[in-house]
Enzyme design. Structure first.
Site, PDB file in Angstrom:
ATOM      1  N   GLN A 124      -4.977  -8.967   3.653  1.00  0.00           N
ATOM      2  CA  GLN A 124      -5.736  -8.022   2.825  1.00  0.00           C
ATOM      3  C   GLN A 124      -6.246  -8.650   1.536  1.00  0.00           C
ATOM      4  O   GLN A 124      -7.120  -8.086   0.879  1.00  0.00           O
ATOM      5  CB  GLN A 124      -4.904  -6.767   2.537  1.00  0.00           C
ATOM      6  CG  GLN A 124      -3.676  -6.992   1.682  1.00  0.00           C
ATOM      7  CD  GLN A 124      -2.803  -5.744   1.584  1.00  0.00           C
ATOM      8  OE1 GLN A 124      -2.060  -5.406   2.492  1.00  0.00           O
ATOM      9  NE2 GLN A 124      -2.907  -5.036   0.466  1.00  0.00           N
ATOM     10  N   CYS A 159      -3.943  -1.843   2.206  1.00  0.00           N
ATOM     11  CA  CYS A 159      -2.989  -1.776   3.317  1.00  0.00           C
ATOM     12  C   CYS A 159      -3.232  -0.549   4.194  1.00  0.00           C
ATOM     13  O   CYS A 159      -3.129  -0.606   5.415  1.00  0.00           O
ATOM     14  CB  CYS A 159      -1.578  -1.750   2.778  1.00  0.00           C
ATOM     15  SG  CYS A 159      -1.265  -0.352   1.683  1.00  0.00           S
ATOM     16  N   HIS A 182       3.598   1.009   0.525  1.00  0.00           N
ATOM     17  CA  HIS A 182       2.853   0.076   1.368  1.00  0.00           C
ATOM     18  C   HIS A 182       2.770   0.653   2.778  1.00  0.00           C
ATOM     19  O   HIS A 182       3.735   1.224   3.275  1.00  0.00           O
ATOM     20  CB  HIS A 182       3.580  -1.272   1.375  1.00  0.00           C
ATOM     21  CG  HIS A 182       2.862  -2.357   2.106  1.00  0.00           C
ATOM     22  ND1 HIS A 182       1.535  -2.652   1.866  1.00  0.00           N
ATOM     23  CD2 HIS A 182       3.271  -3.223   3.067  1.00  0.00           C
ATOM     24  CE1 HIS A 182       1.167  -3.657   2.665  1.00  0.00           C
ATOM     25  NE2 HIS A 182       2.200  -4.020   3.403  1.00  0.00           N
TER      26      HIS A 182
END
Ligand SMILES: *[C@@H]1O[C@H](CO)[C@@H](O)[C@H](O)[C@H]1NC(C)=O
Ligand SMILES: *[C@@H]1O[C@H](CO)[C@@H](O)[C@H](O)[C@H]1NC(C)=O
Length: 391
Positions: free
Chosen positions: A195, A201, A340
């Site tokens: 990323q 994410c 995340h």
């Protein structure tokens, strides 16, 4: 052949004696293609690198003695401090330490007509003052009373968007983990991507889930555009914040409203915010709804019976940042302060440990080619929230 031979000699030359700090640093810069603006910046970065390296080496010494279940390894994040890392990737604001609200588990879900089913939905808040997360809502699922059940049934009958709260059995019984599932082995998962310095994410997790479910339905595995999601899900309809955070359900809703999402090849990843450049001819996969749920038991069923599932976790430990292989377990990660998103692509068991197999978006240098195993004994929030698209 020659290449292999040269590589072998090179490796031997490198590893047969302990490297000096300067050599380690030079190797790191070369491997991860690092450039710094001046010598002060470089010295500062080298200092951080050596501190991170010391943590990794200490941990790996324990790993060699069989005291821990996973190994750590250097990766592209080696020259960043923990605070910088959290700010760059997890959207945790460096200035005031508050997790940006746009991150994955926020309270306000976009209203919409997309058919979906919610088993249980929790919201959590990161508390900078207190390292243990503070759930905003009661974390314990309450059993439905008969009256509640009746009200919900009525709601279900009258609304397209169902809101069903189910109770579930939370199980850690190790026998349940005997069977293992690995969607990567079945060819349903694209390689792990990187990323970069962008809090995207959520888009990798959503695109990854769509890719896999599309494969399960059609037998074709196509990489889908993360940038498409980053660029086109900002604004009042979806309220994602591009590189500053987002959620998967809004991404699925976008693909539903938009009647498609572009392929990666037609709309490649740029590691930064951009304006929406989607055009109708790009339409590849589609989405007709999604299922959200909570609980490890539901997660195992969903992975087994449906396919990969987008999940969220607390990724703030240095052990996770430099995870290399084995079964990750941390005493310090939180089950409630998730920050995340990744894709759960399987589960299995090793000795007395059940684990989730996840695909991350931190590039192939992280973990086992970008994948990792996370212990179910302490899953850092993974079994608290799951969502997968209907395609
Ligand atoms: C931290 O949060 C936990 C859980 O909400 C709470 O029990 C504890 O008292 C808090 N500690 C501090 C120092 O605020
Ligand atoms: C990306 O775009 C969103 C939405 O416009 C904005 O809120 C956010 O601050 C931007 N992030 C970055 C890193 O530019």
């Amino acid at each position: 052949m020659n290449v292999i031979l040269i590589f072998a000699v090179f490796s031997f030359a490198v590893y047969c004696h302990a490297l000096s700090s300067q050599e380690e640093w030079n190797n790191f810069k070369f491997q991860f293609n690092k450039n710094y603006k001046d010598i002060d910046e470089e010295n500062h970065r080298m200092q951080i690198f050596l501190e991170n390296k010391a943590v990794i080496d200490r941990h790996n010494a324990k790993y060699k003695r069989g005291l821990v279940t996973f190994e750590m390894g250097m990766n592209q994040y080696g020259d960043r401090s923990q605070i910088e890392f959290e700010s760059d990737l997890l959207g945790i604001d460096e200035a005031d330490g508050i997790r940006l609200d746009a991150l994955i588990t926020r309270a306000e879900k976009p209203e919409g007509s997309l058919p979906h089913r919610v088993s249980t939905y929790y919201t959590v808040r990161f508390d900078a003052e207190n390292s243990t997360a503070v759930p905003k809502t009661d974390p314990a699922p309450k059993p439905l009373s008969v009256f509640d059940g009746f009200v919900r049934l009525m709601k279900m009958l009258f609304r397209l968007s169902m809101d069903v709260v189910e109770t579930f059995k939370e199980t850690n019984e190790i026998e349940d983990w005997d069977e293992s599932v690995d969607w990567q082995r079945r060819g349903a998962v694209t390689p792990a991507k990187d990323q970069g310095v962008c809090g995207s994410c959520w888009a990798f997790s959503a695109a990854g889930a769509l890719e896999s479910h599309q494969f399960i339905k059609t037998g074709k595995l196509t990489e889908l555009s993360v940038q498409n999601l980053i660029d086109c899900t900002t604004g009042p309809d979806y309220t994602n914040l591009g590189c500053s955070g987002g959620i998967m359900d809004a991404s699925f809703k976008y693909v539903f409203d938009n009647s498609g999402i572009a392929k990666e090849i037609d709309y490649p990843y740029e590691k930064k915010n951009g304006t929406c450049r989607y055009e109708d001819w790009m339409s590849s996969a589609s989405c007709s709804g999604y299922i959200e749920f909570s609980g490890g038991e539901h997660l195992r069923e969903a992975i087994r019976d449906r396919g990969p599932v987008s999940v969220v976790l607390d990724a703030r430990t240095i052990e996770f940042r430099f995870y290399k292989s084995g079964i990750y377990i941390s005493k310090r990660c939180s089950d409630w302060s998730t920050n995340h998103a990744v894709l759960a692509v399987g589960y299995g068991r090793k000795d007395d440990d059940g684990y989730w197999l996840i695909k991350n978006s931190w590039g192939p240098a992280w973990g086992e080619n970008g994948f990792s195993k996370i212990s179910n004994r302490r899953s850092c929030g993974i079994n608290k929230y799951g969502i997968y698209p209907l395609v």
